[in-house]
Design an enzyme around this catalytic site. Structure first.
Site, PDB file in Angstrom:
ATOM      1  N   GLU A 109       1.197   5.507 -11.123  1.00 39.34           N
ATOM      2  CA  GLU A 109       2.470   5.850 -10.482  1.00 39.34           C
ATOM      3  C   GLU A 109       3.661   5.228 -11.206  1.00 39.34           C
ATOM      4  OE1 GLU A 109       2.365   5.226  -6.222  1.00 39.34           O
ATOM      5  OE2 GLU A 109       0.300   5.940  -6.112  1.00 39.34           O
TER       6      GLU A 109
ATOM      7  N   HIS B 292      -2.940   1.290  -1.401  1.00 38.53           N
ATOM      8  CA  HIS B 292      -2.708   0.550  -2.650  1.00 38.53           C
ATOM      9  C   HIS B 292      -1.226   0.249  -2.859  1.00 38.53           C
ATOM     10  CE1 HIS B 292      -2.213   4.784  -3.789  1.00 38.53           C
ATOM     11  NE2 HIS B 292      -1.425   4.359  -4.771  1.00 38.53           N
TER      12      HIS B 292
ATOM     13  N   ASN C 116      -8.450   1.322   6.598  1.00 40.59           N
ATOM     14  CA  ASN C 116      -8.180   2.667   6.096  1.00 40.59           C
ATOM     15  C   ASN C 116      -9.440   3.282   5.481  1.00 40.59           C
ATOM     16  OD1 ASN C 116      -7.036   4.988   5.051  1.00 40.59           O
ATOM     17  ND2 ASN C 116      -5.998   3.931   3.378  1.00 40.59           N
TER      18      ASN C 116
END
Length: 187
Positions: free
Chosen positions: A168, A142, A133
């Protein structure tokens, strides 16, 4: 150099490279512009693919705004930012398309990604595809961890992966393991 753009964010400078089709490379934040530019040249692998027309024009301010919101801990999606998948082999592109749709705060295993891509026995190969990526955050690699809940590897280093997951709202349990999302949830 017209297709290379540096974006100031609250976390540091982010380098981007674009082709006519979309985003080709994105760096993790660096403290200085020069560091982002050097990382972009060293890590992007875009080379000749960054020449020609650019899709960056209409998307740069949107990407900058969303990156800043993301680094402030706000829920954002990057799925509409165009990515040039033509630079990847078909299997890798398929895996990265799947990873691209793993939602904010969700965690999938390499096996879940391989299954969703149509290759249920290719978890290790999916890991290799995830490592390829070049546009992290836009393709949120991630959010892919090992089946046992351990974080696995990460091109930006394990502390950065853990920091992004923490942004997050995802934290490991007492044994240092993360909880996988139950089954593929595509958005």
């Amino acid at each position: 150099m017209g297709n290379i753009h540096l974006l100031p964010t609250v976390a540091g400078w982010v380098g981007t490279a674009w082709s006519e089709r979309g985003l080709v490379a994105l760096t993790f934040p660096r403290p200085h512009r020069e560091g982002a530019l050097a990382a972009l040249r060293d890590e992007s692998g875009c080379g000749a693919n960054c020449r020609g027309g650019s899709a960056a024009g209409k998307w740069l301010s949107t990407l900058e705004e969303r990156l800043n919101r993301y680094f402030r801990g706000q829920r954002v999606s990057f799925t509409d930012i165009p990515v040039d998948f033509s630079l990847y082999r078909p299997f890798t592109a398929r895996v990265l398309e799947i990873v691209r749709h793993i939602g904010y705060g969700q965690l999938w295993s390499y096996r879940q990604v391989a299954e969703a891509a149509g290759y249920p026995r290719a978890a290790r190969a999916a890991g290799g595809a995830v490592r390829a990526n070049r546009v992290p955050l836009v393709i949120p690699c991630h959010r892919v961890i090992c089946s046992d809940g351990s974080p696995g590897g990460f091109g930006g280093g394990l502390p950065l992966k853990q920091w992004l997951l923490e942004l997050e709202g995802v934290r490991p349990g007492p044994a240092g393991r993360y909880q996988l999302t139950n089954g593929p949830v595509m958005r």
